[in-house]
Design an enzyme around this catalytic site. Structure first.
Site, PDB file in Angstrom:
ATOM      1  N   TYR A  73       0.498  -8.610   8.513  1.00 10.01           N
ATOM      2  CA  TYR A  73       0.166  -7.208   8.266  1.00 10.01           C
ATOM      3  C   TYR A  73       1.229  -6.339   8.916  1.00 10.01           C
ATOM      4  O   TYR A  73       1.472  -6.428  10.134  1.00 10.01           O
ATOM      5  CB  TYR A  73      -1.210  -6.831   8.828  1.00 10.01           C
ATOM      6  CG  TYR A  73      -1.468  -5.345   8.728  1.00 10.01           C
ATOM      7  CD1 TYR A  73      -1.671  -4.747   7.488  1.00 10.01           C
ATOM      8  CD2 TYR A  73      -1.471  -4.536   9.860  1.00 10.01           C
ATOM      9  CE1 TYR A  73      -1.879  -3.380   7.380  1.00 10.01           C
ATOM     10  CE2 TYR A  73      -1.685  -3.165   9.758  1.00 10.01           C
ATOM     11  CZ  TYR A  73      -1.885  -2.598   8.518  1.00 10.01           C
ATOM     12  OH  TYR A  73      -2.082  -1.248   8.411  1.00 10.01           O
ATOM     13  N   LYS A 100       1.829  -1.457   4.660  1.00 11.33           N
ATOM     14  CA  LYS A 100       1.253  -0.115   4.502  1.00 11.33           C
ATOM     15  C   LYS A 100       2.154   0.926   5.165  1.00 11.33           C
ATOM     16  O   LYS A 100       2.506   0.803   6.338  1.00 11.33           O
ATOM     17  CB  LYS A 100      -0.150  -0.087   5.111  1.00 11.33           C
ATOM     18  CG  LYS A 100      -0.816   1.279   5.131  1.00 11.33           C
ATOM     19  CD  LYS A 100      -0.824   1.845   6.527  1.00 11.33           C
ATOM     20  CE  LYS A 100      -1.470   3.219   6.561  1.00 11.33           C
ATOM     21  NZ  LYS A 100      -1.324   3.848   7.903  1.00 11.33           N
ATOM     22  N   HIS A 123       4.546 -14.897   4.693  1.00 10.63           N
ATOM     23  CA  HIS A 123       3.136 -15.193   4.464  1.00 10.63           C
ATOM     24  C   HIS A 123       2.237 -14.659   5.575  1.00 10.63           C
ATOM     25  O   HIS A 123       2.608 -14.631   6.730  1.00 10.63           O
ATOM     26  CB  HIS A 123       2.883 -16.707   4.315  1.00 10.63           C
ATOM     27  CG  HIS A 123       3.794 -17.562   5.110  1.00 10.63           C
ATOM     28  ND1 HIS A 123       4.526 -18.595   4.542  1.00 10.63           N
ATOM     29  CD2 HIS A 123       4.136 -17.558   6.405  1.00 10.63           C
ATOM     30  CE1 HIS A 123       5.261 -19.174   5.470  1.00 10.63           C
ATOM     31  NE2 HIS A 123       5.032 -18.564   6.607  1.00 10.63           N
ATOM     32  N   ASN A 183      13.079 -11.402  10.394  1.00 13.13           N
ATOM     33  CA  ASN A 183      12.090 -12.386   9.971  1.00 13.13           C
ATOM     34  C   ASN A 183      10.760 -12.056  10.632  1.00 13.13           C
ATOM     35  O   ASN A 183      10.675 -11.978  11.857  1.00 13.13           O
ATOM     36  CB  ASN A 183      12.535 -13.794  10.354  1.00 13.13           C
ATOM     37  CG  ASN A 183      11.564 -14.849   9.831  1.00 13.13           C
ATOM     38  OD1 ASN A 183      11.658 -15.297   8.695  1.00 13.13           O
ATOM     39  ND2 ASN A 183      10.617 -15.249  10.673  1.00 13.13           N
ATOM     40  N   ASN A 189      -1.383  -0.978  14.485  1.00 14.37           N
ATOM     41  CA  ASN A 189      -0.997   0.427  14.379  1.00 14.37           C
ATOM     42  C   ASN A 189      -2.131   1.407  14.688  1.00 14.37           C
ATOM     43  O   ASN A 189      -1.918   2.609  14.687  1.00 14.37           O
ATOM     44  CB  ASN A 189      -0.477   0.708  12.968  1.00 14.37           C
ATOM     45  CG  ASN A 189      -1.504   0.378  11.892  1.00 14.37           C
ATOM     46  OD1 ASN A 189      -2.357  -0.486  12.069  1.00 14.37           O
ATOM     47  ND2 ASN A 189      -1.411   1.061  10.767  1.00 14.37           N
ATOM     48  N   TYR A 190      -3.328   0.898  14.961  1.00  9.68           N
ATOM     49  CA  TYR A 190      -4.489   1.795  15.113  1.00  9.68           C
ATOM     50  C   TYR A 190      -5.240   1.447  16.390  1.00  9.68           C
ATOM     51  O   TYR A 190      -5.609   0.298  16.624  1.00  9.68           O
ATOM     52  CB  TYR A 190      -5.404   1.633  13.897  1.00  9.68           C
ATOM     53  CG  TYR A 190      -6.591   2.565  13.865  1.00  9.68           C
ATOM     54  CD1 TYR A 190      -6.428   3.938  13.976  1.00  9.68           C
ATOM     55  CD2 TYR A 190      -7.878   2.067  13.691  1.00  9.68           C
ATOM     56  CE1 TYR A 190      -7.513   4.797  13.928  1.00  9.68           C
ATOM     57  CE2 TYR A 190      -8.972   2.920  13.634  1.00  9.68           C
ATOM     58  CZ  TYR A 190      -8.782   4.287  13.763  1.00  9.68           C
ATOM     59  OH  TYR A 190      -9.861   5.135  13.708  1.00  9.68           O
ATOM     60  N   ARG A 200       0.823  -1.205   0.000  1.00  6.75           N
ATOM     61  CA  ARG A 200       0.000   0.000   0.000  1.00  6.75           C
ATOM     62  C   ARG A 200       0.864   1.264   0.000  1.00  6.75           C
ATOM     63  O   ARG A 200       2.082   1.198   0.196  1.00  6.75           O
ATOM     64  CB  ARG A 200      -0.944  -0.038   1.202  1.00  6.75           C
ATOM     65  CG  ARG A 200      -2.003  -1.132   1.082  1.00  6.75           C
ATOM     66  CD  ARG A 200      -2.817  -1.284   2.339  1.00  6.75           C
ATOM     67  NE  ARG A 200      -3.454  -0.028   2.728  1.00  6.75           N
ATOM     68  CZ  ARG A 200      -4.042   0.161   3.901  1.00  6.75           C
ATOM     69  NH1 ARG A 200      -4.067  -0.811   4.812  1.00  6.75           N
ATOM     70  NH2 ARG A 200      -4.603   1.327   4.187  1.00  6.75           N
TER      71      ARG A 200
END
Length: 202
Positions: A111, A96, A108, A122, A131-132, A78
């Site tokens: 986020y 992101k 794999h 790793n 993060n939110y 993103r």
């Protein structure tokens, strides 16, 4: 030598040695370096792809990808992301507004949001950079040579120092020091034969 085309508002700078498969979508300003392979199903928008990189059926927008990077299949990079040289972003990984430094791997199902990751780290399967908090975004910093195990929750803001080892299943909410070994799990409780009441009888 590059081949540069301008079609409407789309400006492409594609090295002639790049191998672009059918059904690839390039949007906006896109630069693709020498010896890259862009496989079918990929979408690249306003981004730079360094030389010798492989993009496997993934979506990349407003980001910079270094050299010798492998992305995908089915990754989503993103806006605001920088993936440095020799990194691997595997299947169903979302990145992101983050920087992954040279040699770092997230193979794999992870986020990584609003984070700065050091070299040769790793990131395990199912790791989440949280993060939110419902009101505002927070930032995470990870040093070099860190291991973040599977199914870890990294609750921003935290600062993980070089050579930290975060065990699988850990929820991290505080900073670590160099060479810290962090484990944050509850011990399982086993009740013999207790499962019987949850199964239907024939």
């Amino acid at each position: 030598m590059s081949i540069t085309n301008k079609i409407g508002e789309c400006i492409l700078d594609i090295d002639k040695s790049a191998n672009i498969y059918p059904n690839v979508t390039l949007l906006g300003k896109v630069s693709i370096g020498a010896n890259c392979t862009i496989l079918s199903g990929s979408v690249i928008k306003n981004s730079i792809i360094g030389e010798n990189s492989i993009i496997k059926s993934s979506y990349i927008e407003e980001s910079c990808i270094g050299s010798n990077v492998t992305i995908g299949p089915f990754a989503h990079i993103r806006p605001g992301s920088i993936i440095e040289n020799n990194c691997k972003i595997g299947n169903f990984v979302e990145v992101k507004n983050s920087r992954l430094s040279e040699g770092t791997k997230a193979s794999h199902l992870a986020y990584i949001g609003d984070a700065e990751i050091g070299k040769n780290c790793n990131i395990g399967c199912g790791a989440i950079f949280v993060n939110y908090n419902g009101k505002e975004k927070q930032h995470t910093r990870v040093g070099n040579n860190c291991f973040i195990g599977s199914n870890c929750n990294i609750i921003a803001p935290v600062n993980i120092k070089d050579n930290s080892y975060i065990c699988a299943g850990t929820t991290l909410t505080i900073d670590t020091n160099e060479f810290d070994f962090v484990i944050g799990r509850c011990r399982e409780t086993i009740k013999p034969n207790h499962a019987k009441k949850y199964f239907k009888k024939d």
